[in-house]
Design a protein around this motif. Structure first.
Motif, short mmCIF file in Angstrom:
data_model
loop_
_atom_site.label_atom_id
_atom_site.label_comp_id
_atom_site.label_asym_id
_atom_site.label_seq_id
_atom_site.Cartn_x
_atom_site.Cartn_y
_atom_site.Cartn_z
N UNK A 4 0.83 -1.21 0.00
CA UNK A 4 0.00 0.00 0.00
C UNK A 4 0.86 1.25 0.00
N UNK A 5 0.24 2.34 -0.41
CA UNK A 5 0.84 3.67 -0.32
C UNK A 5 -0.04 4.49 0.60
N UNK A 6 0.58 5.13 1.58
CA UNK A 6 -0.17 5.86 2.62
C UNK A 6 -0.13 7.36 2.35
N UNK A 7 -1.32 7.95 2.23
CA UNK A 7 -1.47 9.38 2.03
C UNK A 7 -2.16 9.96 3.26
N UNK A 8 -1.53 10.96 3.86
CA UNK A 8 -2.12 11.63 5.02
C UNK A 8 -2.31 13.10 4.71
N UNK A 28 6.88 10.86 12.59
CA UNK A 28 7.96 9.87 12.64
C UNK A 28 7.42 8.47 12.87
N UNK A 29 6.28 8.37 13.53
CA UNK A 29 5.73 7.06 13.89
C UNK A 29 4.68 6.55 12.91
N UNK A 30 4.29 7.37 11.91
CA UNK A 30 3.08 7.07 11.14
C UNK A 30 3.35 6.41 9.79
N UNK A 31 4.59 6.32 9.35
CA UNK A 31 4.95 5.63 8.11
C UNK A 31 4.17 6.15 6.91
N UNK A 32 4.13 7.48 6.78
CA UNK A 32 3.41 8.14 5.69
C UNK A 32 4.29 8.22 4.45
N UNK A 33 3.70 8.01 3.27
CA UNK A 33 4.43 8.15 2.01
C UNK A 33 4.25 9.53 1.38
N UNK A 34 3.02 10.05 1.43
CA UNK A 34 2.72 11.39 0.90
C UNK A 34 1.92 12.13 1.96
N UNK A 248 -11.31 16.01 4.00
CA UNK A 248 -11.73 14.92 3.12
C UNK A 248 -10.56 14.35 2.33
N UNK A 249 -10.77 13.12 1.85
CA UNK A 249 -10.03 12.56 0.73
C UNK A 249 -11.07 12.32 -0.36
N UNK A 250 -11.03 13.11 -1.41
CA UNK A 250 -11.99 13.04 -2.52
C UNK A 250 -11.24 12.48 -3.72
N UNK A 251 -11.68 11.32 -4.20
CA UNK A 251 -10.86 10.59 -5.17
C UNK A 251 -11.67 10.18 -6.39
N UNK A 252 -10.94 9.93 -7.48
CA UNK A 252 -11.57 9.39 -8.68
C UNK A 252 -12.02 7.95 -8.39
N UNK A 253 -13.04 7.48 -9.09
CA UNK A 253 -13.60 6.16 -8.77
C UNK A 253 -12.57 5.03 -8.81
N UNK A 281 -5.88 9.77 7.34
CA UNK A 281 -4.87 8.87 6.79
C UNK A 281 -5.55 7.76 5.98
N UNK A 282 -5.14 7.60 4.72
CA UNK A 282 -5.74 6.60 3.84
C UNK A 282 -4.65 5.77 3.19
N UNK A 283 -4.83 4.46 3.20
CA UNK A 283 -3.92 3.54 2.51
C UNK A 283 -4.55 3.10 1.20
N UNK A 284 -3.76 3.22 0.11
CA UNK A 284 -4.22 2.83 -1.22
C UNK A 284 -3.41 1.64 -1.71
N UNK A 285 -4.10 0.67 -2.26
CA UNK A 285 -3.44 -0.53 -2.77
C UNK A 285 -2.62 -0.19 -4.01
N UNK A 286 -1.35 -0.58 -4.00
CA UNK A 286 -0.46 -0.32 -5.15
C UNK A 286 -0.76 -1.27 -6.27
#
Length: 286
Positions: A4-8, A28-34, A248-253, A281-286
């Motif tokens: 996964x890729x984590x966006x916060x 430092x503890x949250x392992x965020x990618x973006x 919000x996290x507003x995303x394409x379908x 915080x949202x994790x997206x499947x790569x």
């Protein structure tokens, strides 16, 4: 195990104050990618101090008015491209988008992936601030249509300063005539999340085409109150969970189908908060 890729995203209410209160330890503890930030209220040297020196690549659009607004995107790998501002160049003054909209391009599973940090105007009924908010929401809808037409994986995240539905504000009855929960504002979100291409009737009775975007928070939580992302510093709002869901996290379908996890990092106690907003915080499947 699913990669996964984590966006916060989080409105930091001033990054210097947030770091003094513990934001660095959370990050430092949250392992965020973006990481998308709003209301940065700082200069480039401060982002370098807090993020660059810790190994982050960062992009920043400060507000033209020093000490106000400001949006940024930090990432573990550098963006391939970025853009700032919202709307046509000849409308920038009316929209007042400096420090409020920044787009960064990455890759997700070999596909183009865009993260946008958005800080919508808070507005005030009957004032120029509300006029700027209407113009900003109009420009946002236009940009969303453009992005959807490109067919990209896109996530618009941050502080939208509107509670879409009654579920999104604890005391919604007391706010129906205030900016942030006006029927006309909420109708924009009815269209943003309405079926693509279909005529959508907004809560204010207006009609317009649905854009087909996905509200990750509501899709994940279901038809329940909250979960909230902002609490007033006045009274016992945080302790009583009298909050608003305006982040919000507003995303394409297509991106919405990749969501693996969604959480709001609400602090354990009032004293442990480092902003009046909580990170989303949202994790997206790569």
């Amino acid at each position: 195990m699913v990669e996964t890729l984590r966006v916060a995203s989080v409105n930091v209410n001033g990054i210097r104050a947030a770091y003094r209160k513990g934001m660095g330890e959370w990050l430092a503890a949250r392992d965020v990618d973006v990481l998308a930030l709003q209301e940065v209220r700082a200069q480039d040297e401060h982002l370098q101090q807090f993020l660059g020196d810790a190994g982050w690549h960062w992009l920043h659009d400060p507000c033209d008015i020093k000490g106000r607004a400001g949006v940024a995107i930090a990432s573990r790998v550098p963006a391939t491209a970025h853009r700032v501002g919202l709307g046509a160049a000849d409308a920038q003054e009316r929209i007042q988008s400096s420090g409020r909209w920044i787009e960064a391009d990455f890759e997700l599973g070999g596909k183009p992936f865009t993260v946008i940090s958005n800080y919508t105007h808070s507005g005030e009924v009957g004032s120029p601030r509300q006029e700027a908010k209407w113009a900003f929401l109009d420009a946002m809808g236009t940009r969303m249509s453009e992005l959807a037409a490109e067919g990209a994986l896109v996530s618009i995240v941050g502080d939208f300063n509107v509670g879409h539905r009654e579920f999104d504000i604890k005391n919604w009855k007391g706010n129906v005539k205030k900016s942030g929960f006006l029927p006309q504002e909420r109708a924009y979100f009815d269209r943003f999340f309405g079926p693509k291409g279909e005529t959508v009737t907004g809560v204010d009775g207006s009609e317009g085409p649905g854009l087909g975007w996905v509200d990750v928070g509501r899709k994940w939580a279901g038809e329940v109150d909250g979960p909230y992302s902002w609490w007033s510093n006045r009274g016992q709002a945080f302790d009583n969970d009298t909050g608003w869901r305006i982040d919000y996290h507003v995303v394409t379908p297509e991106l919405g189908e990749r969501v693996e996890n969604y959480v709001i990092d609400r602090a354990a106690s009032y004293d442990e908060r480092w902003s009046d907003h909580a990170p989303v915080v949202v994790d997206y499947r790569v």
